[in-house]
Enzyme design. Structure first.
Site, PDB file in Angstrom:
ATOM      1  N   GLU A  49       0.814  -1.228   0.000  1.00 21.44           N
ATOM      2  CA  GLU A  49       0.000   0.000   0.000  1.00 21.44           C
ATOM      3  C   GLU A  49       0.842   1.270   0.000  1.00 21.44           C
ATOM      4  O   GLU A  49       0.419   2.301  -0.515  1.00 21.44           O
ATOM      5  CB  GLU A  49      -0.950   0.015   1.207  1.00 21.44           C
ATOM      6  CG  GLU A  49      -2.126  -0.939   1.088  1.00 21.44           C
ATOM      7  CD  GLU A  49      -1.826  -2.304   1.694  1.00 21.44           C
ATOM      8  OE1 GLU A  49      -0.643  -2.582   1.995  1.00 21.44           O
ATOM      9  OE2 GLU A  49      -2.783  -3.083   1.861  1.00 21.44           O
ATOM     10  N   PHE A 111     -11.520  -6.987  13.638  1.00 19.71           N
ATOM     11  CA  PHE A 111     -10.453  -7.452  12.759  1.00 19.71           C
ATOM     12  C   PHE A 111     -10.125  -6.359  11.729  1.00 19.71           C
ATOM     13  O   PHE A 111     -11.016  -5.808  11.103  1.00 19.71           O
ATOM     14  CB  PHE A 111     -10.899  -8.732  12.046  1.00 19.71           C
ATOM     15  CG  PHE A 111      -9.869  -9.226  11.052  1.00 19.71           C
ATOM     16  CD1 PHE A 111      -8.625  -9.653  11.474  1.00 19.71           C
ATOM     17  CD2 PHE A 111     -10.148  -9.246   9.685  1.00 19.71           C
ATOM     18  CE1 PHE A 111      -7.671 -10.088  10.565  1.00 19.71           C
ATOM     19  CE2 PHE A 111      -9.208  -9.682   8.771  1.00 19.71           C
ATOM     20  CZ  PHE A 111      -7.957 -10.107   9.212  1.00 19.71           C
ATOM     21  N   GLN A 112      -8.860  -6.083  11.577  1.00 17.83           N
ATOM     22  CA  GLN A 112      -8.359  -5.045  10.673  1.00 17.83           C
ATOM     23  C   GLN A 112      -8.984  -3.682  10.933  1.00 17.83           C
ATOM     24  O   GLN A 112      -9.238  -2.915  10.014  1.00 17.83           O
ATOM     25  CB  GLN A 112      -8.535  -5.463   9.202  1.00 17.83           C
ATOM     26  CG  GLN A 112      -7.641  -6.655   8.842  1.00 17.83           C
ATOM     27  CD  GLN A 112      -7.500  -6.897   7.355  1.00 17.83           C
ATOM     28  OE1 GLN A 112      -8.415  -6.607   6.588  1.00 17.83           O
ATOM     29  NE2 GLN A 112      -6.354  -7.430   6.947  1.00 17.83           N
ATOM     30  N   LYS A 161     -17.457  -0.258   5.851  1.00 13.06           N
ATOM     31  CA  LYS A 161     -17.936  -1.226   4.867  1.00 13.06           C
ATOM     32  C   LYS A 161     -19.457  -1.191   4.706  1.00 13.06           C
ATOM     33  O   LYS A 161     -19.974  -1.299   3.596  1.00 13.06           O
ATOM     34  CB  LYS A 161     -17.484  -2.631   5.276  1.00 13.06           C
ATOM     35  CG  LYS A 161     -17.776  -3.664   4.194  1.00 13.06           C
ATOM     36  CD  LYS A 161     -17.151  -5.006   4.503  1.00 13.06           C
ATOM     37  CE  LYS A 161     -17.373  -5.952   3.323  1.00 13.06           C
ATOM     38  NZ  LYS A 161     -16.795  -7.275   3.580  1.00 13.06           N
ATOM     39  N   MET A 474      24.735   8.734   2.285  1.00 13.74           N
ATOM     40  CA  MET A 474      24.620  10.001   3.004  1.00 13.74           C
ATOM     41  C   MET A 474      24.915   9.795   4.487  1.00 13.74           C
ATOM     42  O   MET A 474      25.541  10.644   5.123  1.00 13.74           O
ATOM     43  CB  MET A 474      23.226  10.598   2.795  1.00 13.74           C
ATOM     44  CG  MET A 474      23.110  12.031   3.243  1.00 13.74           C
ATOM     45  SD  MET A 474      24.299  13.128   2.428  1.00 13.74           S
ATOM     46  CE  MET A 474      23.327  13.799   1.088  1.00 13.74           C
TER      47      MET A 474
END
Lengths: 565, 163
Positions: A49, A111-112, A161, A474
Site C-alpha cells: 500500500e 479485525f483489521q 464497509k 549520506m
C-alpha cells in the site's frame, strides 16, 4: 438508488479520475466489486500500500491532477501513512480512500480495525470518516476540493464497509461551499506594489523560488518575471524546473548542498524575492547566521503560516503564486528600472561561479556525478527523473539540469527512502511513453523493490539508475565527516544480485563497472530497451561525497567545498 | 505572554482532537481549554488559554486558521474582554470551620451548592486570579477536591465573534 460502493466509483468518474492506485481487502470489497463493473477508472494493483500512495503522489506531481489511492482498513491504512506524510510535507494534492470496519464495529477492536482518522490526522490536510451514505458523495467532493485548492495536500476519506453496501440516490454536487475553508487566491495589490518598489531599489537582489511555483504551474510566469528583472534566480530542491536550469540567470540550487554562488547570493542579497518557498532548515542553514546580514524580504506564498515562520518578512504577499506573478508582471509593464548597482552584483556572482563548486575528480571507479551527467546527455534533458533519498538524490538535483517543471520528482520535505520506483510508476501512468529515470541507491531501492512486479504487470518501463556504493552513502558521509569515520550500520552487505533480481521479475538487468561503459549502457537502455524496465546497477566510487555541503548548524556561507579536502 | 484564543469551529466529531493535536505537534502550550456548542449547534466555540512570544502567537493563529474545520480565530486578550472561570470546590466543614467556610464563600461571592454533615461544595465564578486567591485563602488541609472549567471569554462592546 445505487450502493455506497457505486457512489464512490461514480464520484471518481465525475472527478475525471483515470487511474487509481490500490490494494483490495475485506473492508473495500464492495468498492472493488463496483470498480470491476466499469471501465472508466483504471486500477493499478501495487504490491504494497505504501507504493500505491507514492505512485498516486507522483501521478499528481508529474501532471497537476489529483492522485487517488484506495486501500483497505487496518494494515492497509497504516501502510499508507509514510506515503501520506510524504505528500503532506511536499503539499501534493491527493485523495486516499480507505476502507473501515462496519460502523457498528468501530471501537470494538474488530479485525483489521484502526483509528484511521486519528492515525492520519497529523499528516493530512484534512480527513473524514463517512458516517451516513447520504454524506458520501458530498464528502468526496469536499475531499477533491480541499486537496487541490489553497496550499494543496492529501485528504483521507474513511468509508466503513456497511456504508458501501447501503443504497442511496446519487447526486454529485457541481460546486462546494464551505464556510470554514476559503483559501485566498489573489494577492493584496498594495503589497505587490510595495514589492515592486522594493525590487527597483534592490542593489543585490535574488529571486528564491520553491515548490510553490511548480504546484501553481507558474514556471513560465516566473521565467518572464526573472527575464524582465534580470535578477539571479535560485531554486530549492522542490523548486527545480521552476526556472530553466540552463539559463544564464540561474545560479543553481541553494541550501545544504547548494552551489557556492547560490548560497552566497542568498546570504548577501539585500532584497530576497521568495516565491512559494519556506526558508526551511535545509535551505538557510543556521537561522542566526542567516540573520546576521541586513536584508529585506518579500515573500509570496499561498499559506500565511509559511510567512514569517522562520525568517522575518518585510512584505508578505498571501496568494496563489501564478496570480501574484501576473499582477507583478502587469506592474512591471508600467516601467521598471533596476538599480545600476545590480551590474556589480552580477560581477560578484560571476566571481563566485568561477569557483565551479560542482567540479569533481574523475577516478578509476565510476563517479556518481558522471552517471547523472551522462543520463542528462542521453535523455536530452527531457526525462522525468524520480529519485529516492540520499547522496544520489543530491547528485541528481545538482547535475541533471531541469529546464521544465514537474520533471524532478522527489521527496523533499519528509525525505522518504523508497519513493523512487513507485514514483516512476506514477509518472508513467500520468505521462505514458515518457522517458522516466529512477535515480536511486542500493539502500533506497530495496525499500520498495517489490514494485518491480507491478511494473511488469502494467508494462511500466522505468529506467532504474542504481548508484551502488554498497553503503548508505549520506549516512556514511556524515559519519565520515562528523563521527570520526565510525561507520555505524551504514554498510549494506548481502546485497542481492540486482541483475538477476531484475531478470527474475521479468525485466532487463545490467551491471556497469567501468566509466567508459556508462554512456553505452544508458543509450542501450533508453533506445533498444525503450519499452523495458531496465535495472542499471552502477558500481560507483564508494568514497564519493556530496559537495558543497553546509553542515548542520552552520551558516549558508560556511560551505565545505570539494576543493577544500 | 498570556493569551486567550477564541475559536469558532465546525461542531464535528474530531474537531477537538484536531486543535489539541495541532498544539502538541507544534509544541504550543495549552494551559486550559474549554469547548461547547454555540447557539447555532453546528458550531462549537473553543477557548484556549496559552502563552508564548508574539511570533509564537502569530503562528498559533495562522496554524489554527489553516485547519479546515476552523471558521474563525481571534486573540481575545488583544483588546478589552471579559473572562471568567467557574470552580467547584469541596471542603471539609465541621465544627467551627463550618461557619468560617460559609463566611469565606460569602466574601468571595461564592455559593454553597451542596451541604452534608461534614462537607460543603462551593461554587465560585470569576477571573482565574480570583479563584486562585480563594484557594490560597482557605486552610489547605480543609480542601478535599477542586474542579475548574478553564477560562472562557468574550470581547467587550462591538467585538463580536460570529459567522
Amino acid at each position: 438508488m445505487i450502493s455506497g460502493a457505486e457512489i464512490v466509483i461514480r464520484c471518481l468518474q465525475e472527478e475525471k479520475v483515470e487511474c487509481v492506485f490500490g490494494y483490495p481487502g475485506g473492508s473495500v470489497l464492495h468498492i472493488y466489486d463496483a470498480l470491476f463493473k466499469q471501465e472508466e477508472v483504471k486500477h493499478i494493483l501495487v504490491r504494497h500500500e505504501q507504493a500505491a500512495v507514492h505512485a498516486a503522489d507522483a501521478y499528481s506531481r508529474s501532471s497537476q491532477k489529483v492522485g487517488v489511492a484506495l486501500v483497505t482498513s487496518g494494515p492497509g491504512v497504516t501502510n499508507t501513512v509514510t506515503g501520506i506524510a510524504t505528500a503532506y510535507m511536499d503539499s501534493i494534492p491527493m485523495v486516499v480512500i480507505t476502507g473501515q470496519v462496519p460502523t457498528q464495529y468501530i471501537g470494538q477492536d474488530a479485525f483489521q480495525e484502526c483509528d484511521t482518522v486519528g492515525i492520519t490526522r497529523p499528516c493530512v490536510k484534512h480527513n473524514f470518516l463517512v458516517k451516513d451514505v447520504k454524506d458520501l458523495a458530498v464528502t468526496l467532493k469536499k475531499a477533491f476540493h480541499i486537496a487541490a485548492t489553497g496550499r494543496p495536500g492529501p485528504v483521507v476519506v474513511d468509508v466503513p464497509k456497511d456504508i458501501t453496501a447501503q443504497m442511496c440516490e446519487f447526486e454529485y454536487p457541481k460546486t462546494i461551499q464551505m464556510r470554514s475553508y476559503n483559501p485566498v487566491v489573489k494577492g493584496h495589490l498594495g503589497q505587490i506594489k510595495k514589492a515592486v518598489q522594493m525590487l527597483q531599489e534592490a542593489k543585490r537582489p535574488i529571486i528564491y523560488t520553491g515548490g510553490g511555483v511548480i504546484l501553481s504551474d507558474a514556471a513560465e510566469k516566473l521565467t518572464q518575471l526573472a527575464r524582465r528583472l534580470n535578477f539571479p534566480v535560485t531554486n530549492t530542491l522542490m523548486g527545480l524546473g521552476g526556472y530553466p536550469a540552463t539559463d544564464s540567470q540561474f545560479v543553481g540550487m541553494l541550501g545544504m548542498h547548494g552551489t557556492f554562488e547560490a548560497n552566497n547570493a542568498m546570504h548577501y542579497a539585500d532584497v530576497i524575492l521568495a516565491i512559494g518557498a519556506r526558508f526551511d532548515d535545509r535551505v538557510i542553514g543556521n537561522p542566526e547566521h542567516f540573520g546576521e546580514e541586513k536584508r529585506r524580504v518579500i515573500h509570496v506564498d499561498i499559506d500565511p503560516s509559511s510567512i514569517s515562520k522562520r525568517v522575518k518578512v518585510d512584505v508578505p504577499i498571501v496568494g496563489n503564486v501564478a496570480d501574484v506573478l501576473d499582477e507583478m508582471l502587469k506592474l512591471l509593464d508600467g516601467g521598471f528600472t533596476a538599480d545600476p548597482e545590480v551590474a556589480g552584483w552580477w560581477k560578484q556572482i560571476d566571481e563566485w561561479r568561477g569557483r565551479d563548486s560542482l567540479r569533481y575528480k574523475q577516478a578509476e571507479h565510476i563517479m556518481p556525478q558522471f552517471v547523472i551527467e551522462k543520463l542528462y546527455e542521453v535523455t536530452g534533458g527531457e526525462a522525468f527523473v524520480t529519485s529516492d533519498v540520499g547522496q544520489h538524490q543530491m547528485f541528481a538535483a545538482q547535475y541533471y539540469k531541469f529546464d521544465k517543471p514537474r520533471r524532478w520528482i522527489n521527496s523533499g520535505g519528509l525525505g522518504t527512502m523508497g519513493v523512487g520506483l513507485p514514483y516512476g510508476m506514477g509518472v508513467l501512468l500520468a505521462n505514458p511513453g515518457a522517458q522516466v529515470a529512477c535515480v536511486t541507491g542500493e539502500g533506497s531501492i530495496q525499500m520498495c523493490i517489490q514494485e518491480m512486479s507491478t511494473c511488469k504487470q502494467y508494462e511500466l518501463p522505468v529506467k532504474i539508475i542504481n548508484l551502488n556504493n554498497g553503503m548508505l552513502g549520506m549516512v556514511r558521509q556524515w559519519q565520515e565527516m562528523f563521527y570520526s569515520k565510525r561507520y555505524s550500520q551504514s554498510y549494506v552487505t548481502s546485497l542481492p544480485d540486482f541483475v538477476k533480481l531484475a531478470e527474475a521479475y521479468g525485466h532487463v538487468g545490467m551491471r556497469i563497472e567501468k566509466p567508459e561503459d556508462v554512456e553505452p549502457a544508458l543509450r542501450k537502455a533508453f533506445t533498444e530497451h525503450k519499452n523495458d524496465l531496465v535495472f542499471m546497477d552502477f558500481i560507483i566510487d564508494p568514497a564519493a561525497n556530496v559537495f558543497p555541503m553546509v553542515a548542520a548548524g552552520k551558516g549558508l556561507t560556511e560551505m565545505i567545498l570539494a576543493e577544500d579536502l | 505572554m498570556r493569551h486567550i484564543i477564541s475559536i469558532l469551529i465546525e461542531n464535528e466529531s474530531g474537531a477537538l482532537s484536531r486543535v489539541a493535536g495541532l498544539f502538541s505537534a507544534r509544541g504550543y502550550n495549552i494551559e486550559s481549554l474549554t469547548v461547547a456548542p454555540t447557539e447555532d449547534p453546528s458550531l462549537s466555540r473553543m477557548t484556549i488559554l496559552t502563552s508564548g512570544s508574539d511570533e509564537v502567537l502569530e503562528q498559533i493563529t495562522k496554524q489554527l486558521n489553516k485547519l479546515v474545520d476552523v471558521v474563525k480565530v481571534v486573540d481575545l486578550s488583544e483588546a478589552a474582554h471579559v473572562e471568567r472561570e467557574l470552580m467547584l470546590i469541596k471542603v471539609r466543614a465541621t465544627g467551627k470551620d463550618r461557619e468560617e467556610m460559609k463566611r469565606m464563600a460569602d466574601i468571595f461571592r461564592g455559593r454553597i451548592v451542596d451541604v452534608t454533615e461534614s462537607t460543603f461544595v462551593i461554587e465560585l465564578t470569576g477571573a482565574s486570579g480570583k479563584l486562585d486567591s480563594f484557594i490560597a485563602a482557605l486552610d489547605a488541609g480543609l480542601i478535599l477536591e477542586t474542579v475548574r472549567t478553564g477560562v472562557c471569554g468574550i470581547g467587550r462592546g462591538d467585538r463580536i465573534l460570529k459567522v
